[in-house]
Write a protein that holds these residues in place. Structure first.
Motif, PDB file in Angstrom:
ATOM      1  N   GLU A 169       0.833  -1.211   0.000  1.00 21.02           N
ATOM      2  CA  GLU A 169       0.000   0.000   0.000  1.00 21.02           C
ATOM      3  C   GLU A 169       0.869   1.263   0.000  1.00 21.02           C
ATOM      4  OE1 GLU A 169      -3.306   2.291   2.815  1.00 21.02           O
ATOM      5  OE2 GLU A 169      -2.666   0.248   3.316  1.00 21.02           O
ATOM      6  N   LEU A 170       1.916   1.245   0.821  1.00 28.10           N
ATOM      7  CA  LEU A 170       2.808   2.405   0.864  1.00 28.10           C
ATOM      8  C   LEU A 170       3.572   2.569  -0.442  1.00 28.10           C
ATOM      9  CD1 LEU A 170       3.325   4.426   3.251  1.00 28.10           C
ATOM     10  CD2 LEU A 170       2.010   2.390   3.850  1.00 28.10           C
ATOM     11  N   GLN A 171       3.947   1.475  -1.070  1.00 35.13           N
ATOM     12  CA  GLN A 171       4.606   1.560  -2.369  1.00 35.13           C
ATOM     13  C   GLN A 171       3.699   2.238  -3.394  1.00 35.13           C
ATOM     14  OE1 GLN A 171       5.571  -2.617  -2.811  1.00 35.13           O
ATOM     15  NE2 GLN A 171       7.757  -2.227  -2.512  1.00 35.13           N
ATOM     16  N   GLU A 172       2.415   1.886  -3.359  1.00 36.68           N
ATOM     17  CA  GLU A 172       1.467   2.501  -4.292  1.00 36.68           C
ATOM     18  C   GLU A 172       1.323   3.998  -4.027  1.00 36.68           C
ATOM     19  OE1 GLU A 172      -2.122   0.226  -3.872  1.00 36.68           O
ATOM     20  OE2 GLU A 172      -1.594  -1.103  -5.552  1.00 36.68           O
ATOM     21  N   ARG A 173       1.276   4.362  -2.764  1.00 39.10           N
ATOM     22  CA  ARG A 173       1.139   5.777  -2.419  1.00 39.10           C
ATOM     23  C   ARG A 173       2.371   6.570  -2.851  1.00 39.10           C
ATOM     24  NH1 ARG A 173      -1.357   5.955   3.736  1.00 39.10           N
ATOM     25  NH2 ARG A 173      -3.238   4.707   3.349  1.00 39.10           N
ATOM     26  N   TYR A 174       3.551   6.011  -2.585  1.00 43.86           N
ATOM     27  CA  TYR A 174       4.774   6.711  -2.963  1.00 43.86           C
ATOM     28  C   TYR A 174       4.928   6.780  -4.478  1.00 43.86           C
ATOM     29  CZ  TYR A 174       6.868   7.358   1.670  1.00 43.86           C
ATOM     30  OH  TYR A 174       7.139   7.780   2.948  1.00 43.86           O
ATOM     31  N   ALA A 175       4.447   5.754  -5.175  1.00 40.74           N
ATOM     32  CA  ALA A 175       4.499   5.769  -6.637  1.00 40.74           C
ATOM     33  C   ALA A 175       3.666   6.916  -7.196  1.00 40.74           C
ATOM     34  CB  ALA A 175       4.007   4.434  -7.202  1.00 40.74           C
ATOM     35  N   GLN A 176       2.570   7.237  -6.518  1.00 42.55           N
ATOM     36  CA  GLN A 176       1.698   8.318  -6.971  1.00 42.55           C
ATOM     37  C   GLN A 176       2.378   9.677  -6.893  1.00 42.55           C
ATOM     38  OE1 GLN A 176      -1.905   7.994  -4.695  1.00 42.55           O
ATOM     39  NE2 GLN A 176      -2.579   6.131  -5.722  1.00 42.55           N
ATOM     40  N   ILE A 177       3.405   9.815  -6.049  1.00 46.74           N
ATOM     41  CA  ILE A 177       4.120  11.092  -5.967  1.00 46.74           C
ATOM     42  C   ILE A 177       5.496  11.007  -6.633  1.00 46.74           C
ATOM     43  CG2 ILE A 177       2.886  11.853  -3.906  1.00 46.74           C
ATOM     44  CD1 ILE A 177       5.364  11.096  -2.258  1.00 46.74           C
ATOM     45  N   GLY A 178       5.685   9.972  -7.444  1.00 46.56           N
ATOM     46  CA  GLY A 178       6.866   9.961  -8.292  1.00 46.56           C
ATOM     47  C   GLY A 178       7.983   8.999  -7.949  1.00 46.56           C
ATOM     48  N   LEU A 179       7.881   8.245  -6.851  1.00 45.20           N
ATOM     49  CA  LEU A 179       8.937   7.287  -6.532  1.00 45.20           C
ATOM     50  C   LEU A 179       8.827   6.087  -7.465  1.00 45.20           C
ATOM     51  CD1 LEU A 179      11.201   7.188  -4.363  1.00 45.20           C
ATOM     52  CD2 LEU A 179       9.767   5.570  -3.113  1.00 45.20           C
ATOM     53  N   GLY A 180       9.947   5.633  -8.009  1.00 39.05           N
ATOM     54  CA  GLY A 180       9.918   4.553  -8.976  1.00 39.05           C
ATOM     55  C   GLY A 180      10.790   3.371  -8.584  1.00 39.05           C
ATOM     56  N   ASP A 181      10.946   2.440  -9.513  1.00 34.48           N
ATOM     57  CA  ASP A 181      11.764   1.260  -9.272  1.00 34.48           C
ATOM     58  C   ASP A 181      13.254   1.546  -9.432  1.00 34.48           C
ATOM     59  OD1 ASP A 181       9.579  -0.478  -8.784  1.00 34.48           O
ATOM     60  OD2 ASP A 181       9.206  -0.607 -10.936  1.00 34.48           O
ATOM     61  N   GLU A 182      13.560   2.631 -10.127  1.00 37.92           N
ATOM     62  CA  GLU A 182      14.944   3.042 -10.323  1.00 37.92           C
ATOM     63  C   GLU A 182      15.152   4.422  -9.707  1.00 37.92           C
ATOM     64  OE1 GLU A 182      17.261   1.171 -11.594  1.00 37.92           O
ATOM     65  OE2 GLU A 182      15.881  -0.470 -12.131  1.00 37.92           O
ATOM     66  N   PRO A 183      16.320   4.678  -9.142  1.00 34.38           N
ATOM     67  CA  PRO A 183      16.559   6.001  -8.540  1.00 34.38           C
ATOM     68  C   PRO A 183      16.532   7.103  -9.592  1.00 34.38           C
ATOM     69  CG  PRO A 183      18.588   4.718  -8.624  1.00 34.38           C
ATOM     70  CD  PRO A 183      17.488   3.787  -9.010  1.00 34.38           C
ATOM     71  N   SER A 184      15.944   8.231  -9.236  1.00 35.19           N
ATOM     72  CA  SER A 184      15.902   9.363 -10.160  1.00 35.19           C
ATOM     73  C   SER A 184      17.119  10.256  -9.936  1.00 35.19           C
ATOM     74  CB  SER A 184      14.619  10.176  -9.942  1.00 35.19           C
ATOM     75  OG  SER A 184      14.571  10.693  -8.627  1.00 35.19           O
ATOM     76  N   ALA A 185      17.468  11.013 -10.957  1.00 41.55           N
ATOM     77  CA  ALA A 185      18.654  11.867 -10.869  1.00 41.55           C
ATOM     78  C   ALA A 185      18.517  12.912  -9.769  1.00 41.55           C
ATOM     79  CB  ALA A 185      18.882  12.549 -12.218  1.00 41.55           C
ATOM     80  N   GLU A 186      17.284  13.414  -9.578  1.00 41.43           N
ATOM     81  CA  GLU A 186      17.087  14.465  -8.588  1.00 41.43           C
ATOM     82  C   GLU A 186      16.801  13.939  -7.185  1.00 41.43           C
ATOM     83  OE1 GLU A 186      13.148  13.810 -10.776  1.00 41.43           O
ATOM     84  OE2 GLU A 186      15.298  13.901 -11.234  1.00 41.43           O
TER      85      GLU A 186
END
Length: 232
Positions: free
Chosen positions: A45-62
């Motif tokens: 559930e927390l993974q889904e919530r964080y995905a909604q604000i942009g967290l992904g399976d790979e680290p982002s540059a920012e």
């Protein structure tokens, strides 16, 4: 607060921390819960919530949102103060303990610590205070800023953002849009041990909302406070 002005004085910003990728959620939540962890369905559930604000399976540059904006705040303070501003997270990298050890290596013997959650409470800000004091030990004196929810500039900033949102929500100049402030609860099993902390947190929320409502009174906005409550 006196601004650090010598090479042995330091400033550190403290925040909750957030994982860099969705796959770190389980390990992250174990840190949040003091090693107890949570059921797999809660992790999902927390993974889904964080995905909604942009967290992904790979680290982002920012970087993840909380880390990114906290580091940005530190960078702006560095520009203003002309000296290094450190950042430590309680539940993820960069961990408070690692950052304080670096401060010691850099020759910092006195530090101002600001928790970026502005209202003081035992179960949030208090845990940050304990974390930094434990690792600082006797070799670094820490002045902990425990609460700044009533700072005029913070209230002003909230009022400016709230007015902008209200203006966007209105369909005409005559529309009245209500403002409702909410806060999350704490687990029921903790209530008996921290009833006083709950009362303090409730009071802080109502007081903080009141500051903003008074700033909005000139616009005759309707404000209300909704609290899910301790253990509810």
């Amino acid at each position: 607060m006196t601004i650090p002005n010598s090479s042995s004085d330091g400033l550190i910003l403290l925040a909750h921390g957030t994982p860099n990728v969705l796959g770190e959620m389980d390990a992250y939540l174990k840190l949040v819960t003091g090693g107890r962890g949570v059921p797999p369905e809660v992790v999902h559930e927390l993974q889904e919530r964080y995905a909604q604000i942009g967290l992904g399976d790979e680290p982002s540059a920012e970087g993840p949102h909380l880390t990114r904006w906290t580091l940005r705040q530190a960078a702006l303070l560095e520009e203003r103060l002309g000296k290094t501003v450190y950042v430590g997270m309680r539940n993820w990298e960069p961990f408070i303990g690692d950052v304080v050890e670096k401060m010691k290596r850099d020759g910092i013997t006195q530090a101002k610590a600001i928790c970026l959650a502005p209202q003081n409470s035992r179960t949030s800000v208090g845990l940050h205070k304990r974390a930094i004091e434990e690792v600082a030990g006797d070799s670094m004196e820490v002045e902990f800023i425990s609460g700044w929810a009533d700072h005029p500039l913070l209230v002003k900033a909230f009022a400016q953002r709230t007015r902008a949102a209200l203006n966007k929500a209105r369909t005409s100049a005559e529309d009245k849009v209500a403002v409702l402030f909410t806060a999350h609860s704490v687990p029921t099993h903790t209530v008996s041990a921290i009833k006083q902390a709950c009362r303090v947190s409730r009071h802080a929320l109502v007081e903080r909302a009141g500051f903003l409502c008074r700033r909005l009174q000139a616009d005759r906005e309707a404000c209300g406070v909704g609290i899910t409550g301790c253990g509810k």
